[in-house]
Scaffold this active site. Structure first.
Site, PDB file in Angstrom:
ATOM      1  N   LYS A 161       0.847  -1.084  -0.068  1.00 23.60           N
ATOM      2  CA  LYS A 161      -0.041  -0.029   0.086  1.00 23.60           C
ATOM      3  C   LYS A 161       0.866   1.362  -0.038  1.00 23.60           C
ATOM      4  O   LYS A 161       1.899   1.035   0.137  1.00 23.60           O
ATOM      5  CB  LYS A 161      -0.978   0.109   1.360  1.00 23.60           C
ATOM      6  CG  LYS A 161      -0.208  -0.065   2.599  1.00 23.60           C
ATOM      7  CD  LYS A 161      -0.959  -0.433   3.698  1.00 23.60           C
ATOM      8  CE  LYS A 161      -0.214  -0.454   4.916  1.00 23.60           C
ATOM      9  NZ  LYS A 161      -0.891  -1.022   6.220  1.00 23.60           N
ATOM     10  N   ARG A 186     -10.894   0.186  14.775  1.00 21.30           N
ATOM     11  CA  ARG A 186     -10.570   0.848  13.682  1.00 21.30           C
ATOM     12  C   ARG A 186     -11.819   0.332  12.612  1.00 21.30           C
ATOM     13  O   ARG A 186     -12.816   0.991  12.293  1.00 21.30           O
ATOM     14  CB  ARG A 186      -9.420   0.885  13.054  1.00 21.30           C
ATOM     15  CG  ARG A 186      -9.052   1.754  12.086  1.00 21.30           C
ATOM     16  CD  ARG A 186      -7.469   1.801  11.807  1.00 21.30           C
ATOM     17  NE  ARG A 186      -6.913   0.405  11.254  1.00 21.30           N
ATOM     18  CZ  ARG A 186      -5.908   0.351  10.768  1.00 21.30           C
ATOM     19  NH1 ARG A 186      -4.992   1.383  10.601  1.00 21.30           N
ATOM     20  NH2 ARG A 186      -5.768  -0.794  10.096  1.00 21.30           N
ATOM     21  N   TYR A 238      13.678  32.199   3.947  1.00 20.10           N
ATOM     22  CA  TYR A 238      12.416  33.005   4.367  1.00 20.10           C
ATOM     23  C   TYR A 238      12.208  33.283   5.670  1.00 20.10           C
ATOM     24  O   TYR A 238      12.556  32.751   6.525  1.00 20.10           O
ATOM     25  CB  TYR A 238      11.272  32.141   3.784  1.00 20.10           C
ATOM     26  CG  TYR A 238      10.900  32.140   2.582  1.00 20.10           C
ATOM     27  CD1 TYR A 238      10.534  33.154   1.796  1.00 20.10           C
ATOM     28  CD2 TYR A 238      10.719  30.915   1.849  1.00 20.10           C
ATOM     29  CE1 TYR A 238      10.182  32.827   0.340  1.00 20.10           C
ATOM     30  CE2 TYR A 238      10.443  30.468   0.545  1.00 20.10           C
ATOM     31  CZ  TYR A 238      10.166  31.886  -0.137  1.00 20.10           C
ATOM     32  OH  TYR A 238       9.714  31.444  -1.526  1.00 20.10           O
ATOM     33  N   MET A 297       9.825  25.378  -0.386  1.00 18.65           N
ATOM     34  CA  MET A 297       8.855  24.486  -1.013  1.00 18.65           C
ATOM     35  C   MET A 297       9.762  23.392  -1.849  1.00 18.65           C
ATOM     36  O   MET A 297       9.654  22.316  -1.712  1.00 18.65           O
ATOM     37  CB  MET A 297       7.980  25.203  -1.887  1.00 18.65           C
ATOM     38  CG  MET A 297       7.049  24.156  -2.765  1.00 18.65           C
ATOM     39  SD  MET A 297       5.937  25.042  -3.910  1.00 18.65           S
ATOM     40  CE  MET A 297       4.977  26.163  -2.841  1.00 18.65           C
TER      41      MET A 297
END
Ligand code: PLP
Length: 831
Positions: free
Chosen positions: A499, A595, A724, A774
Site C-alpha cells: 500500500k 478501527r 524566508y 517548497m
C-alpha cells in the site's frame, strides 16, 4: 560435447528415465524462471525449505525442458511417468552433481586459470585483471560476482576451446566449501586479495578462515598476494614455499618481489614507484587512476601480475590508464516517455549479456522490451557463431526491438530476426539520430562494452528534472524478505503490504520483485492501487483493504479481493455477487484495534449471512490487526487480541463449512509472536528495512536512501540571515551555507528546519539552517571544507538512519517513507 547418457558414470547417479537418444547438454539450468533455451538445457532440482526445485519440474517441462537431475525422486510431481520423453537422473545430491559436471568440463581444457579469493575485492580484482590482460588473451571469467557453490560451476561451464585464459572468483561462508570450489576451478594461478577484519560466523578463528581460503591454491604454480598481510603470508609460505609465490609489499623492511612506495596520492590518482630485483634489478614509476585505498590495493594486484609477466613498463602504464571503476550493480532507472532503463554499461561479454537479459525478462511486461547492444567482446568465438548465439538469445528473452551499435554487430545484422531492428556504426551515430518520441513505455536494456561509452545513451534517456532521487536497494529488500521468511514455518504464507506506493518505494517495481521471489499475496489500500499493479503485469492474488462500492466493478475486472469489514459493505458486495461472480473476500475481525472490522458480538449475524449466501460468496481469509505489536508494554493486550481472534475465526470457518486462511500479524508481530503466525502473516515496514519490534535491531538492511544535491554554496558575512522569514541567523561568524535541491514539496518536512534536521555531506553531518522552502532548503557546511556544488547530501539512508531522521521531527519511519513525493525519481538497483 557431453551427452545425457554420460551422466551416470560422471556423477554416480542412476537413470530413472532415459532421454531421447544422443541428448546433448548445452546449458545448465537452476532456476525455472530463467529458461533461456529449453532445448539442450539440463535442470538441476536443488532442495530448500521454501523453494524445492522439484516443485517446478512440471513448469519446466511445459517450457520445453527435457533433461533433469533430481535428488529426491519421491518429490517429482506425478512421478517420472508424467514427463514423457524426458530424461531423469537421480543422484545423491544435485549440487554435488552440478559441481562434478563443471569439474569434468574444466578438465577438458589446458590453459592457465586464475583462482581469486579473499575477504574483499574479489570481483574488482577479477574484472581489472581481465581488463589488464585482455590485449593479450581471450578470457573466460565469472560474470559479476558469481563466486558461490552454484555460481562457480555456472561460470566454469562457459569455458570453451578458444579461450586462452580463465579468471574465476571463489567466495565461501563456512568451512568445507573451498575444497569443492577448487575442484571445479582447478586453478593454475592464484590471487589472495586480502583479509578483512569482519567477524565471520562460519569460522572459529581468523587463522581458520585463511586456512580454508588457502585450500583454493593447493595446486597452483604461482600465488600472488600482498606480503603485508601476515596471516596470508605465513600460511602461503607453509603451503607453497617461496618458489611458488610472488608477492608485493608497501613495507620497506620486507623481502618481496615487488616493493611499492607511494610517491603521491591526490585528486583521483596515486603515483607509485615499484622496484623489482628479478629478472634484472629495475625501478619504474606508475600512475594509478584512483586515490581510494581499496582501489589502490586492487590495482596493485593487477600491476604485480603484469610485472610478473614482464609486460614492458610503458605498455603497463597504457593499460592502467584505461582501468575504470567497476559498476557492480545493474541499475533500473526511470526514463523519458514512461520508459525504464536497465543500465548495464560496464561490460559486454556473452555471459554478462545472458545475465542482463535474464534481468530484463524478469521485468513484467508493460510495453515493448528493447535491447541496445554494442559489439560483444572477448567471447573467443568466431564472429558469425557469436552473433548467431546472441540472436538466439533475444526471442528467448522476449526482446522485440534491437538497437545494435558497432561495426561487428552491424556486419551480422542479417542474423537477427527481432520485429524491429536498427543498426549504427558508433554511439555518436546513434545519439545524432536519437529521437526520444520513438521510445514509449518500453523497458530498455542498455548493454555495452566500456569503450562504447553507453553511459551517454543512458543520460540521453534520463530526463534530469530535479537533483533529488530515492534510491531503492532491491538486494536489501530481498535480504529483509528472507529474514522474515526464515522465521516462518514451512507452509505459512506471506502477504506483503505494498500500500501507499509500497511505503513510498515504488509499487510496481517492488511488487514485481515480490512476485519473482514468490510471495503468496499482496495487499493495497485502494482498488486503484491494485489496478495499477495488474496493468503492470502483476498476477499474484491482491487484497484491497478499503474497497468502496463504486470500485466493485474494477475488483471484478482485475480480480482484486476486497477486505470486508462491516455489514453495509457485505450487503453491497452481496448485491453485486448475486448479479455476477465476484472475487473472494477477506473478513476483517476487530479484536481491539477499534478501527475497522466485525466485533465479537456481530458474529452470530455475520455467520448467518455467510451461511445464507454460501452459493455466491467465497471467503478467502479472516484477519485481525494488533494495536500494539511493536511495543512490549502492550504484550498482554496483544495476547488478548490473539485469543479473541482464535475464538472468532473458527466460528466463521464453521459457518462456511470450508477452511480459510487465518492471519493476524504485521512485521513487529512476526518477530514478537512466533506462536501466532497461523496460516499467513502480513509483512509491511520490515520489508522496507525498519525492524519495528526492536528485538532484532541489526537484522535488516536499509532499503531506501533519499539523496539530493548541493545547488550552490554561499559565504555569509557576520550579521546576515538565510531564507524566508530571515529565520536562519543572523550569523555571528562567517559561515558557508549550501543550498540543497529538496523542499517540503518533495516530502522533506518543514519541521526539519532551523537546526532540527541534519543531512550527510561527504560523510559529515550538516544541520539545516532557516526554514525549509517548497523546493529547496539550506544546510550549514562551514565545517566541511571540501563541500562543492554537485555533491550529494543524504537525507536518510545508510549514513542517516531513517529511524533517527523520523525521531528528530517526532514522527515514525512510516511517515517519512510515505511522504517522499512522486516527483522524486526512484532509482532501483541490485548488485
Ligand atoms: C499496513 C498493515 C500491515 C503491515 O504493518 P507493518 O507494521 O508495516 O508491518 C499489516 N496489516 C494491516 C491490516 C495493515 O494495514
Amino acid at each position: 560435447m557431453l551427452l545425457f547418457s554420460d551422466l551416470p558414470a560422471l556423477t554416480g547417479g542412476t537413470l530413472l528415465q532415459l532421454a531421447p537418444a544422443a541428448a546433448r547438454i548445452q546449458h545448465l539450468l537452476l532456476d525455472s524462471r530463467r529458461v533461456g533455451q529449453p532445448a539442450g538445457s539440463l535442470f538441476f532440482a536443488i532442495g530448500g525449505t521454501q523453494h524445492d526445485g522439484h516443485r517446478y519440474l512440471p513448469d519446466l517441462y511445459q517450457q520445453g525442458v527435457r533433461l533433469f537431475v533430481v535428488d529426491n525422486p519421491a518429490a517429482i510431481p506425478g512421478g517420472v511417468g508424467a514427463f514423457p520423453d524426458a530424461g531423469f537422473l537421480a543422484v545423491g545430491n544435485t549440487l554435488a552433481a552440478l559441481q562434478a559436471l563443471a569439474a569434468r568440463h574444466r578438465r577438458q581444457f589446458r590453459l592457465p586459470v586464475f583462482g581469486i579469493t579473499g575477504s574483499n575485492g574479489k570481483t574488482i580484482v577479477k574484472e581489472w585483471l581481465a581488463q589488464l590482460l585482455s590485449p593479450d588473451e581471450l578470457i573466460c571469467k565469472s560474470p559479476r560476482s558469481y563466486n558461490s557453490q552454484v555460481g562457480v560451476p555456472l561460470s566454469v561451464w562457459e569455458l570453451n576451446a578458444t579461450h586462452t585464459l580463465g579468471i574465476f572468483e571463489a567466495g565461501i561462508s563456512e568451512t568445507g566449501e573451498m575444497v569443492r570450489l577448487a575442484r571445479v576451478i582447478q586453478p593454475t594461478l592464484g590471487i589472495f586479495t586480502n583479509l578483512g577484519t569482519a567477524h565471520d560466523a562460519g569460522f572459529a578463528s581468523p587463522a581458520e578462515k585463511v586456512a580454508e581460503k588457502m585450500q583454493l591454491f593447493g595446486d597452483v604454480d604461482t600465488l600472488f598476494y600482498c606480503r603485508d598481510h601476515e596471516a596470508i603470508h605465513a600460511q602461503a609460505q607453509a603451503l607453497l614455499g617461496p618458489a611458488r609465490t610472488f608477492t608485493w609489499s608497501r613495507h620497506h623492511a620486507y623481502d618481496t618481489h615487488v616493493a611499492v612506495s607511494v610517491l603521491e596520492a591526490s585528486a583521483g590518482r596515486t603515483v607509485v614507484r615499484v622496484a623489482l630485483e628479478r629478472p634484472v634489478p629495475q625501478e619504474h614509476t606508475f600512475t594509478l587512476p584512483f586515490a581510494d585505498e581499496p582501489s589502490v590495493e586492487n590495482a596493485l594486484h593487477g600491476l604485480t601480475v603484469l610485472l610478473w609477466r614482464q609486460v614492458p613498463a610503458p605498455e603497463i602504464q597504457r593499460r592502467l590508464d584505461r582501468l575504470q571503476p567497476v559498476a557492480m550493480r545493474l541499475e533500473m532507472k526511470q526514463a523519458l516517455n514512461d520508459c525504464y532503463v536497465l543500465d548495464d554499461t560496464y561490460n559486454n561479454d556473452l555471459a554478462g549479456l545472458r545475465l542482463a537479459l535474464d534481468a530484463l525478462a524478469r521485468q513484467p511486461r508493460r510495453g515493448r522490451r528493447t535491447l541496445i547492444l554494442s559489439d560483444v567482446l572477448e567471447s573467443g568465438l568466431p564472429a558469425a557463431e557469436l552473433y548467431a548465439r546472441v540472436a538466439a538469445l533475444l526471442p528467448a528473452h522476449g526482446v522485440e526491438r534491437l538497437v545494435g551499435i558497432g561495426p561487428e554487430i552491424g556486419a551480422h545484422q542479417a542474423l537477427f530476426s527481432v520485429a524491429k531492428a536498427e543498426f549504427y556504426p558508433t554511439t555518436e551515430a546513434f545519439l545524432a539520430a536519437f529521437q526520444p518520441e520513438q521510445f514509449h513505455q518500453e523497458t530498455i536494456l542498455v548493454k555495452g562494452a566500456r569503450r562504447f561509452e553507453f553511459e551517454r545513451i543512458v543520460a540521453a534517456f534520463q530526463q534530469k528534472i530535479h537533483g533529488t532521487v530515492l534510491e531503492v536497494n532491491l538486494d536489501a529488500l530481498v535480504h529483509n524478505l528472507n529474514f522474515y521468511r526464515a522465521r516462518l514455518q514451512p507452509g505459512t504464507r506471506l502477504m506483503v503490504m505494498v500500500k501507499a506506493f509500497a511505503y513510498g518505494s515504488g509499487s510496481y517495481e517492488v511488487a514485481n520483485l515480490l512476485q519473482f521471489h514468490r510471495a503468496d499475496y499482496l495487499a493495497v489500500a485502494y482498488a486503484d492501487e491494485g489496478v495499477e499493479l495488474r496493468q503492470h503485469g502483476i498476477s499474484l492474488p491482491i487484497m484491497v483493504m478499503n474497497p468502496s462500492p463504486d470500485s466493485f466493478q474494477k475488483l471484478r475486472q482485475y480480480h482484486l479481493e476486497p477486505e470486508i469489514y462491516s455489514f453495509e459493505r457485505l450487503q453491497e458486495y452481496l448485491r453485486a455477487a448475486q448479479e455476477q461472480a465476484m472475487p473472494a473476500i477477506h473478513l476483517k475481525l476487530d479484536t481491539g484495534m477499534r478501527r475497522l472490522g466485525f466485533a465479537e458480538e456481530d458474529l452470530p449475524e455475520l455467520c448467518a449471512t455467510l451461511r445464507q449466501n454460501a452459493a455466491h460468496l467465497r471467503v478467502a481469509s479472516a484477519l485481525t490487526h494488533l494495536a500494539g505489536a511493536d511495543e512490549e508494554q502492550h504484550n498482554d493486550f496483544s495476547r488478548q487480541q490473539l485469543a479473541a481472534f482464535q475464538r472468532m475465526a473458527p466460528q466463521v470457518e464453521a459457518a462456511l463449512g470450508y477452511s480459510i486462511i487465518k492471519h493476524a500479524l504485521n512485521s513487529a508481530g512476526i518477530v514478537r509472536f512466533p506462536e501466532a503466525h497461523y496460516d499467513m502473516v502480513r509483512l509491511g515496514i520490515g520489508l522496507y528495512g525498519v525492524e519495528a519490534s526492536g528485538q532484532q535491531p541489526d537484522a535488516l538492511r536499509p532499503v531506501s536512501s533519499l539523496r539530493t544535491t548541493i545547488s550552490q554554496i554561499k559565504t555569509l558575512a557576520p550579521g546576515q540571515t538565510v531564507g524566508y522569514g530571515r529565520r536562519g541567523g543572523p550569523v555571528e561568524h562567517e559561515r558557508r551555507i549550501a543550498t540543497l535541491a529538496i523542499g517540503y514539496a518533495d516530502g522533506y518536512d518543514r519541521r526539519f528546519g532551523n537546526g532540527v534536521g541534519e543531512v550527510v555531506i561527504r560523510g559529515q553531518r550538516a544541520p539545516i539552517v532557516g526554514n525549509v522552502c517548497m523546493d529547496m532548503c539550506m544546510a550549514d557546511v562551514t565545517h566541511i571544507a571540501a563541500a562543492r556544488p554537485g555533491d550529494s547530501a543524504v537525507v536518510f539512508g545508510e549514513e542517516m538512519p531513517l529511524r533517527e531522521a523520523a525521531a528528530r521531527i517526532g514522527t515514525i519511519p512510516y511517515e517519512l517513507l510515505t511522504n517522499v513525493s512522486e516527483r522524486v525519481k526512484r532509482v532501483f538497483f541490485a548488485e
